[in-house]
Design an enzyme around this catalytic site. Sequence first.
Site, PDB file in Angstrom:
ATOM      1  N   GLU A   1      -1.947  -8.307   4.143  1.00 50.54           N
ATOM      2  CA  GLU A   1      -1.540  -8.605   5.643  1.00 50.54           C
ATOM      3  C   GLU A   1      -2.618  -8.691   6.458  1.00 50.54           C
ATOM      4  O   GLU A   1      -2.603  -8.950   7.801  1.00 50.54           O
ATOM      5  CB  GLU A   1      -0.352  -7.539   6.183  1.00 50.54           C
TER       6      GLU A   1
ATOM      7  N   HIS B   1      -3.790  -4.961   0.690  1.00 51.55           N
ATOM      8  CA  HIS B   1      -3.328  -5.187   2.071  1.00 51.55           C
ATOM      9  C   HIS B   1      -3.466  -6.855   2.178  1.00 51.55           C
ATOM     10  O   HIS B   1      -4.406  -7.198   2.816  1.00 51.55           O
ATOM     11  CB  HIS B   1      -4.017  -4.591   3.076  1.00 51.55           C
TER      12      HIS B   1
ATOM     13  N   CYS C   1       0.870  -1.242  -0.035  1.00 49.85           N
ATOM     14  CA  CYS C   1      -0.137   0.120  -0.084  1.00 49.85           C
ATOM     15  C   CYS C   1       0.939   1.300   0.050  1.00 49.85           C
ATOM     16  O   CYS C   1       1.466   1.528  -1.093  1.00 49.85           O
ATOM     17  CB  CYS C   1      -0.984  -0.140   1.160  1.00 49.85           C
TER      18      CYS C   1
END
Length: 260
Positions: free
Chosen positions: A176, A174, A84
């Site tokens: 994660e 994202h 990002c």
Amino acid sequence: MIQHEPDTGPGLVGERLREAGLDLRVHHPWRGEELPADLSGWAGLLVLGGAPNCEDDAAAPWLPRVRRLIREAVGARLPVLGICLGGQILAHALGGRVVRRPQGPEVGAVPLRRLPAADADPVLGAVPEGALAAQWHWDQAETLPLGAVPLLTGDDCPYQAFRIGPRAWGVQFHPEVLSGAIADWADSDGPAVRAVGGDPDGAVASVREAEPGLRAVWGGDGRGLGHRRAGGGGGGGHPRSGGGARRARAPVRANPGARE
């Protein structure tokens, strides 16, 4: 690993790297920790997301050093992953252009679209067409650096993933995070999203509903991110970037009033 803010840690990506046997060292410049002067002795670099714009050195005064570290890593062919804001810094540091999205932020679980170059990519080559990914960003790359290879796109964002050289990757999404992080960001950033016609509550709900699929693609046993060792060559790989011969230690992320 560079983490720009308290609520933007490595999450699922960190879990996968640790499961691969890597030693992650997270640097927190937002709380005054000094970033490494250079990457001597480091096996890779992971730059996370955050709220500042990638050029907002006033809000995040450590960004000039992050850009220098990224240029050093790419020049030395160390593995790099920018998530990002981290991907935006990667693009900007190497000559690309990052802009504010005129249509407003992209938030929630969003499908990714494969581009032809993804087929041979060692890190993102196994991402299925239409795989969902969590999104929360107000800025995006408008143009990529010279020679960058687009790998994934989206219905409302042209560059969801790209590679620079043989060992540096940037992603706009994202991989994660799960719904807990998105809910936290909706709490802090929701009023700004609503003010431009967005739906932060719907974004949280979409990520929550997509969570099994997000874990399947991006989690510990997922196939969404390939694995690349620091000593590997430019083309072949196994699950994940940012790893290394000596177990990588990594740097972090930022972006004001809006999460990246």
